[in-house]
Design an enzyme around this catalytic site. Structure first.
Site, PDB file in Angstrom:
ATOM      1  N   LYS A   1      37.055  62.147  -6.657  1.00  0.00           N
ATOM      2  CA  LYS A   1      37.026  60.716  -6.967  1.00  0.00           C
ATOM      3  C   LYS A   1      38.153  59.980  -6.243  1.00  0.00           C
ATOM      4  CE  LYS A   1      38.279  57.542 -10.628  1.00  0.00           C
ATOM      5  NZ  LYS A   1      38.814  57.422 -11.993  1.00  0.00           N
TER       6      LYS A   1
ATOM      7  N   ASP B   1      33.334  57.220 -11.239  1.00  0.00           N
ATOM      8  CA  ASP B   1      34.255  56.998 -12.347  1.00  0.00           C
ATOM      9  C   ASP B   1      33.437  56.847 -13.623  1.00  0.00           C
ATOM     10  OD1 ASP B   1      33.156  54.447 -12.288  1.00  0.00           O
ATOM     11  OD2 ASP B   1      35.081  53.427 -12.510  1.00  0.00           O
TER      12      ASP B   1
END
Length: 217
Positions: A128, A147
């Site tokens: 991420k 996310d």
């Protein structure tokens, strides 16, 4: 699922959602404030389980005191912890930021390496964070940032059945053009904040209601 959603394949629905996202949020961009790739890396680490607004309140003083990898690598850890305290989990975040900067200084000459396989070797950096840095600091779409907003909306929109970010990312990479991987995430995050909220999604005003199998009305 309604008739519009039924007659489209999953890929077709994903592409239609992408097209609408571009119209809805044409100017969407990374909401973290930074001047350099290392500052973006640090801000993204701090954003874990914390709002971008809070991170942007913390980073001006942090970056004024420690503007680059070398100064963060040599920082007093207690001072670093104090500066990032309000972002939550501050001890772990400060430790990871310093360890990552030390590795960057030691192995990469103080500059962030623009390769996924090297970035994820840094302490506190998973896909991420690496995706955000590569996309916004280097213009490289190596993957799809997943996310909490992206995870929730992707599941609600029926684009994945997975719950773990890695497999959700793989599903999205198959459904979306590579050049749109990061702008998909940014725009979906905007939509998650404004409309498809975690506690109470506003399905009555959602522009994807005809494509969504999870609508609540």
């Amino acid at each position: 699922m309604n008739s519009t959603a039924k007659r489209l394949t999953k890929k077709q629905r994903a592409l239609e959602i992408l097209a609408r996202l571009k119209l809805l949020y044409p100017d969407a961009t990374c909401s973290l404030n930074y001047s350099t790739p290392i500052q973006l890396l640090v801000a993204t680490i701090l954003s874990a389980q914390c709002t971008d607004e809070r991170v942007n309140m913390v980073t001006p003083a942090l970056f004024a005191r420690f503007p680059d990898a070398a100064t963060m690598a040599a920082a007093d850890l207690t001072e670093l912890e104090t500066l990032v305290r309000s972002t939550g989990f501050y001890r772990n975040k400060a430790k990871n930021i310093q360890a990552a900067c030390q590795k960057i200084v030691r192995e990469f000459g103080g500059e962030i390496p623009p390769q996924m396989e090297l970035l994820i070797q840094l302490p506190g950096v998973a896909r991420k964070t690496a995706n955000v840095v590569l996309a916004h600091a280097f213009g490289i779409n190596a993957g799809v940032t997943v996310d909490t907003h992206v995870k929730r909306l992707t599941q609600r929109l029926g684009l994945t059945k997975h719950t773990d970010p890695v497999n959700i990312e793989k599903d999205l990479m198959r459904l979306l053009p590579q050049q749109d991987w990061e702008n998909w995430s940014i725009r979906l995050i905007y939509h998650g904040r404004a409309v498809c909220k975690a506690r109470k999604p506003h399905c009555d005003t959602c522009q994807f209601v005809d494509l969504c199998p999870s609508r609540e009305y």
